[in-house]
Design an enzyme around this catalytic site. Structure first.
Site, PDB file in Angstrom:
ATOM      1  N   ASP A  36      97.463  33.397  37.882  1.00  0.00           N
ATOM      2  CA  ASP A  36      98.262  33.044  37.507  1.00  0.00           C
ATOM      3  C   ASP A  36      99.008  31.424  37.528  1.00  0.00           C
ATOM      4  OD1 ASP A  36      98.747  34.758  35.590  1.00  0.00           O
ATOM      5  OD2 ASP A  36     101.038  35.170  36.804  1.00  0.00           O
ATOM      6  N   ASP A  40      98.276  27.980  36.340  1.00  0.00           N
ATOM      7  CA  ASP A  40      98.887  26.665  36.790  1.00  0.00           C
ATOM      8  C   ASP A  40      99.317  25.480  36.949  1.00  0.00           C
ATOM      9  OD1 ASP A  40     101.260  28.271  34.511  1.00  0.00           O
ATOM     10  OD2 ASP A  40     101.896  29.409  36.957  1.00  0.00           O
ATOM     11  N   LYS A 117     112.318  36.324  34.481  1.00  0.00           N
ATOM     12  CA  LYS A 117     111.585  36.664  33.744  1.00  0.00           C
ATOM     13  C   LYS A 117     110.924  37.936  33.422  1.00  0.00           C
ATOM     14  CE  LYS A 117     107.470  33.447  32.799  1.00  0.00           C
ATOM     15  NZ  LYS A 117     106.627  33.841  32.266  1.00  0.00           N
ATOM     16  N   CYS A 409      70.666  50.159  41.554  1.00  0.00           N
ATOM     17  CA  CYS A 409      71.743  50.969  41.622  1.00  0.00           C
ATOM     18  C   CYS A 409      72.175  51.010  43.355  1.00  0.00           C
ATOM     19  CB  CYS A 409      71.754  52.278  40.853  1.00  0.00           C
ATOM     20  SG  CYS A 409      72.926  53.335  40.835  1.00  0.00           S
ATOM     21  N   CYS A 425      74.055  51.119  35.342  1.00  0.00           N
ATOM     22  CA  CYS A 425      73.439  52.247  35.908  1.00  0.00           C
ATOM     23  C   CYS A 425      73.138  53.373  34.634  1.00  0.00           C
ATOM     24  CB  CYS A 425      73.572  53.256  37.263  1.00  0.00           C
ATOM     25  SG  CYS A 425      72.385  54.232  37.764  1.00  0.00           S
TER      26      CYS A 425
END
Length: 683
Positions: A36, A40, A117, A409, A425
């Site tokens: 975030d 921002d 919030k 793999c 795989c």
């Protein structure tokens, strides 16, 4: 000069494209590509460029438009109330600047509310005459996705209000920290935050499972109605919403400038500090605080931009960050073959936890960070839970370049294949895949073989007693486990009993447990409701490549259909299922095998509402109806003959009464079944 302007335009468009990409990953796919904070910072850099060069500003810039969370797979509908974003602040100084601006533009005696919030998903609920008619996600602010079916399964969303009022309310759907950790621990690809898991659950529309509550909660924080003009302050609106039956977050504070008993506006900074310190003690995630003008007249005088109301602002918490060094990157292989890179870190303490690992998701995530072994990195705990690498602080001096996942793999050496952003795989006999398949098979949501967890599975594999999940029913547990440390006679007996008990699990559990990619318990139920009631029918569908038949079943998409056909075309899977059949597991539903208790309720259509006494889950009560030939439906209609009513019933009761449906209270249910059994010939 022209070149300089071209460079500026290019920079602005590059930032816009990044913001759109990051926004879609976050809102639509619930899989954020950046933190975030990074989003921002990028957003703010675009704002600054647009201020410096307003003539170059894109009219469709992300700074102007509300970022959309619309999902093209869900129905859309228009909002009738404003559903905007919030302006953001990252310091107390910015908050106080907002307060001073409000003082100048609003009335002299102003007041504010400071609210948590919630880190969740915004939703708007529309009620007509007190009945919930529609639930929409925020969408793009004008149009949202219809998630009414899921909203009806959230326990704190009232189906009917105590007043017959037309009202729209906005709230935040979230999942508690405890539930997030519990659910996330069962997923092969865990969600990076509680918000993303909550969004995924809400958007997973399941019309066949309306009686089962979703493990989600909600706080309502705004309301709009025509006939409540006497309410002119936000704090009074919150109290009114609570009276109507909505769940309101009590953790809010009102500040005033008039010298009343309320805290003074000058104390806002002190309360922000207190709330910041308290966030880790909450049982849900908050990613900031919201400061709003309290008086609605003041709000009207301040007005709106296209993006946000000018009378509110969000104070964003900075995620607690730590620094560490990437010591190693390991690759895990899940049961579906998906390769997951994990960074092994030099231990760092963060929010009371010792962080030594962080999931890197896929190669796109690593490339975005340009991450290499030996790099010094910044670490956060997204949602205060999931460790994540946010940025490279300092590149390594070892000469290591951006890490590449490789072509083979790490478990079996098979060449990997690409699906979307992930590597897989393809080898069904890959040791790590096999282990994951068996662990999934015995898990609580599948065959629920108590006492046979990952450590027991690992021991059985290591001593070569099992190679796949069907082997579990052919092991001589006494001779195999008695030679291993930690296995006493009592424990071995409990394992044997649990394995034998699992043979009685219904067909839906067996179908879920074999591990078809994208097919969990809910999808298995849809297949059964669509008429697929045995493994033999699935073999037939695979043999005839009946993709269209599968996609005709409610909510079964083409990719799931192809996975089903691919699975049941495999000779390996067919052999395993035949061994499960020989071991005595249920290969078809009771309906298909005509194993009914009796047919006494044939022709009856039943629905259930509320918590049913004597049953852990209302669905278990409905199983009793099915055993007697009755039909179970998810909603009440004129064709519904009976409604089973428990404690805290929903709106189904009123609907049933209006249709004249027969009402059976949960206290009467046992006697009703007893009478039905006598009618069916069981004494």
């Amino acid at each position: 000069m022209a070149m300089n302007q071209d460079a500026i335009i290019k920079k602005m468009r590059d930032i816009e494209n990044k913001l759109i990409t990051y926004s879609e990953a976050y809102y639509k796919h619930n899989r954020p590509l950046v933190s975030d904070g990074e989003y921002d910072r990028l957003f703010d850099s675009l704002v600054e460029l647009e201020k410096q060069y307003p003539e170059l500003k894109n009219p469709l810039s992300p700074t102007v438009k509300v970022q959309s969370d619309l999902d093209s797979f869900l129905t859309e509908a228009e909002h009738t109330v404003p559903v905007l974003s919030l302006d953001k602040a990252y310091s107390v100084d910015e908050i106080m600047a907002f307060v001073n601006r409000c003082k100048k533009e609003a009335s002299n005696k102003i007041s504010f509310t400071l609210e948590e919030k919630i880190d969740g998903l915004s939703i708007v609920l529309y009620y007509s005459k007190g009945i919930l008619r529609r639930a929409l996600t925020r969408g793009n602010g004008h149009v949202g996705n219809d998630v009414t079916v899921s909203a009806l399964r959230i326990k704190d969303i009232p189906h009917k209000l105590i007043k017959e009022i037309d009202i729209a309310v906005r709230g935040e759907v979230y999942i508690t920290k405890k539930s997030f950790e519990k659910i996330n621990s069962t997923l092969e690809e865990p969600y990076s935050s509680s918000r993303n898991l909550a969004s995924g659950l809400l958007r997973r529309i399941d019309k066949s499972n309306l009686s089962t509550p979703l493990d989600l909660d909600i706080f309502i924080y705004e309301g709009w109605a025509e006939d409540i003009n006497n309410i002119r302050e936000h704090q009074d609106m919150l109290l009114f919403l609570k009276e109507l039956g909505f769940r309101i977050n009590p953790n809010y504070t009102v500040f005033s400038s008039d010298g009343s008993s309320l805290p003074s506006i000058s104390e806002i900074d002190k309360y922000i500090k207190i709330k910041t310190e308290q966030r880790s003690s909450l049982d849900y995630d908050i990613d900031g605080l919201v400061l709003k003008l309290n008086n609605f007249n003041d709000r009207e005088s301040m007005g709106y931009t296209e993006h946000h109301p000018r009378w509110a602002i969000a104070y964003k918490f900075e995620s607690p960050m730590g620094k560490s060094r990437v010591l190693q990157i390991t690759l895990g292989v899940g049961r579906t073959g998906r390769i997951t890179p994990v960074a092994i870190l030099d231990k760092v303490e963060l929010l009371g936890a010792s962080i030594t690992k962080a999931t890197l998701h896929n190669s796109d995530y690593i490339n975005a960070l340009e991450l290499a072994i030996g790099d010094e990195v910044s670490i956060s705990r997204r949602g205060d839970v999931i460790p994540a690498i946010e940025d490279v602080v300092e590149k390594n001096n070892l000469g290591n370049t951006t890490y590449k996942l490789g072509e083979f793999c790490p478990s079996c050496g098979t060449k990997l294949i690409t699906k979307g952003a992930n590597l897989f795989c393809p080898n069904s006999e890959c040791p790590d895949r096999v282990k994951g398949e068996i662990e999934y098979f015995v898990s609580k949501d599948c065959m629920d073989i108590e006492g046979v967890g990952p450590s027991v599975v690992n021991d059985l594999i290591n001593c070569k007693a099992i190679k796949s999940y069907d082997d579990l029913y052919y092991v001589d547990y006494n001779s195999v486990l008695s030679t291993l440390a930690g296995y006493k006679e009592r424990k071995i007996t409990a394992i044997i009993n649990a394995v034998n008990k699992s043979k009685d699990q219904p067909f839906i559990r067996v179908l879920t447990s074999i591990g078809i990619e994208g097919v969990g318990l809910s999808t298995s139920e849809k297949l059964i409701n669509g008429g697929i009631t045995s493994f033999d029918r699935l073999f037939e569908i695979a043999d005839n490549n009946e993709v269209e038949f599968l996609t005709s079943i409610n909510e079964i998409g083409e990719s799931t259909a192809l996975n089903i056909i691919r699975t049941f075309s495999s000779s390996v899977i067919r052999n395993r299922i035949e061994r499960l059949r020989a071991a005595g597991l249920n290969m078809m539903t009771d309906k298909d095998s005509e194993v009914l208790l009796n047919n006494s309720l044939n022709g009856q259509s039943w629905c259930v509402t509320g918590s049913i006494s004597g049953y852990k889950n209302p669905d278990l009560a409905m199983e009793e109806i099915k055993k007697r030939g009755g039909r179970v439906v998810s909603g009440v209609s004129k064709k519904t003959t009976h409604l089973l009513v428990g404690s805290a019933p929903g709106s189904k009761l009123q609907k049933a009464l209006s249709f004249g449906t027969t009402i059976i209270k949960d206290s009467e249910f046992s006697q009703f079944l007893e009478n039905a059994d006598k009618q069916g010939g069981i004494e």
